[in-house]
Design a protein around this motif. Structure first.
Motif, short mmCIF file in Angstrom:
data_model
loop_
_atom_site.label_atom_id
_atom_site.label_comp_id
_atom_site.label_asym_id
_atom_site.label_seq_id
_atom_site.Cartn_x
_atom_site.Cartn_y
_atom_site.Cartn_z
N VAL A 176 0.87 -1.19 0.00
CA VAL A 176 0.00 0.00 0.00
C VAL A 176 0.90 1.23 0.00
N SER A 178 -0.19 4.56 -0.06
CA SER A 178 -0.68 5.57 0.90
C SER A 178 -2.10 5.18 1.30
N LEU A 179 -2.51 5.69 2.44
CA LEU A 179 -3.87 5.40 2.91
C LEU A 179 -4.44 6.61 3.63
N THR A 183 -9.61 5.62 1.92
CA THR A 183 -8.99 5.14 0.67
C THR A 183 -7.67 4.42 0.92
N GLU A 185 -4.32 3.36 -1.51
CA GLU A 185 -3.73 3.48 -2.84
C GLU A 185 -2.63 2.45 -3.02
N THR A 186 -2.74 1.66 -4.12
CA THR A 186 -1.67 0.71 -4.47
C THR A 186 -1.09 1.16 -5.82
N SER A 187 -0.14 0.39 -6.34
CA SER A 187 0.49 0.83 -7.60
C SER A 187 -0.48 0.74 -8.77
N ALA A 189 -4.23 0.85 -8.36
CA ALA A 189 -5.58 1.42 -8.20
C ALA A 189 -5.72 2.19 -6.90
N GLU A 190 -6.79 3.00 -6.84
CA GLU A 190 -7.17 3.60 -5.56
C GLU A 190 -8.52 3.00 -5.18
N HIS A 191 -8.59 2.39 -3.98
CA HIS A 191 -9.81 1.71 -3.56
C HIS A 191 -10.51 2.55 -2.48
N SER A 192 -11.86 2.53 -2.47
CA SER A 192 -12.61 3.30 -1.46
C SER A 192 -13.31 2.37 -0.47
#
Ligand SMILES: Cc1cc2nc3c(=O)[nH]c(=O)nc-3n(C[C@H](O)[C@H](O)[C@H](O)COP(=O)(O)OP(=O)(O)OC[C@H]3O[C@@H](n4cnc5c(N)ncnc54)[C@H](O)[C@@H]3O)c2cc1C
Length: 357
Positions: A176, A178-179, A183, A185-187, A189-192
């Motif tokens: 990961v 950032s978080l 949210t 963030e991975t390399s 996608a950004e997941h919610s």
């Protein structure tokens, strides 16, 4: 509508958080940077569950998390579909005859902090009945009948398998980047999510967090038959020997104030292995299967915590007590998430390390 949470970090804390929230009806995504999380502190641990022994050098808060956690482990292990070695045959603390005074002082401290603590002073024959093979120089010891130990690696494997069966999305091999509260963030996608939980151990972004180096050995000793964890108290070099199935034993652990992941040093090897040899000379013929180094996640006061920071729920700082206290701590973290605050006596767990004196 089903709420969704992302848990970042699949050590013992993140895996138990995933399991608990799943049981409470949340849909979980569990992230770990490793494909097979085995480079973490939880994989390195000895699996010693010394709830009374922890009073020796920890605050009573640790004990109040540890005592219920021991009962919780029994029921957690029961619900897993894979078998996990877990035993509650007690632990035994020994001292060199010259250091007997230390055993006395230790017993007094435990009595003062917890008059109810279950312990027995064993001498001569009663000590040998419990552990017939310990070296004859040991004539006295303190026995803590309610304590135990668990195979931490088997437990993590079984928990991850169970989480897959429960429908948890496992994103292993996914660092990961950032978080935030909602949210990840991975390399790619950004997941919610409705909630993000930071269980990254030493790598979490929490103020005051540091890594404390620990080293241990895993050996196979066909000539040794010890039935329960044995701690050798020593003012400078306390060690423990923790039995696992098939005559394997964990011999640990050093505690060194630095975040260094380098190989076990000669000094540490000499201290750990010679102390094990003093407890039982059969360790002289043991095969060294592994030498392990990791860093324990610890806040300035070595107390665990669960708190909100910028909307992210943190569960961290388990220091030397990750397996000992995580069942109760993760239950409290779920309460904090769902009720907004903890009831006394656990409210101090919500204090950020920066707010401590
Ligand atoms: C030598 C040694 C012996 C020990 N013995 C015992 C014992 O006998 N009993 C006991 O109770 N405790 C013991 N401990 C302490 C215990 O191991 C720790 O308290 C516990 O493992 C901490 O768990 P954790 O889940 O917080 O951290 P970890 O197990 O380190 O898990 C954190 C996870 O986060 C992941 N991660 C980090 N950054 C990212 C990122 N950016 N993206 C995705 N994932 C990420 C890591 O890959 C890791 O899997 C021991 C520790 C050591 C070092």
């Amino acid at each position: 509508m089903t709420r969704r949470a992302a848990i970042v970090g699949a050590g013992v804390v993140g895996s138990l958080m995933a399991w608990r929230l799943n049981q409470r009806g949340w849909r979980i995504d569990l992230f770990d940077r490793d494909e097979h999380p085995s480079q973490n502190c939880s994989h390195a641990a000895a699996g010693l569950l010394d709830s009374v022994g922890a009073l020796e050098d920890a605050e009573p808060l640790i004990h109040s998390l540890a005592a219920p956690s021991l009962d919780m482990w029994a029921s957690i292990v029961d619900t897993l579909s894979e078998p996990v070695f877990f035993q509650r045959r007690g632990t035994l603390a020994l001292v060199h005859p010259n250091d007997r005074e230390q055993l006395d002082q230790w017993q007094q401290r435990i009595r003062r902090l917890n008059p109810q603590a279950a312990m027995e002073w064993l001498r001569g024959e009663s000590l040998r009945e419990l552990e017939p093979e310990i070296d004859s120089r040991f004539q006295e010891g303190l026995y803590f009948p309610m304590e135990g130990n668990i195979d931490n690696r088997a437990l993590l494997r079984a928990l991850h398998l169970q989480l897959r069966h429960m429908g948890t999305q496992m994103h292993f091999g996914t660092p990961v980047l950032s978080l935030s509260a909602n949210t990840v963030e991975t390399s790619t996608a950004e997941h919610s999510y409705d909630q993000v939980v930071d269980c990254r151990g030493v790598k979490a972004s929490a103020p005051g967090l540091r890594g404390v180096r620990g080293e241990l050995f895993i050996v196979r000793a066909p000539d040794v038959e010890l039935h329960r964890p044995i701690r050798l108290l020593h003012p400078k070099h306390p060690i423990y020997v923790v039995p696992r199935p098939n005559h394997s034993y964990v011999i640990g652990a050093t505690q060194i104030e630095c975040e260094d992941y380098g190989p076990v040093t000669v000094r540490s090897a000499l201290e750990l292995l010679s102390a094990a040899y003093v407890i039982h000379s059969g360790f002289g013929e043991a095969e060294i299967l592994e030498s392990v180094t990791q860093c324990r996640p610890a806040f300035t006061d070595n107390q665990p915590r669960t708190f909100f920071r910028e909307g992210v729920l943190h569960v961290n700082g388990l220091f030397r007590h990750g397996f000992l206290v995580s069942p109760k701590l993760t239950e409290l973290a779920c309460e904090l998430l769902e009720c907004g605050q903890l009831a006394p006596p656990f409210r101090e767990l919500e204090t950020e390390a920066t707010q401590c004196a």
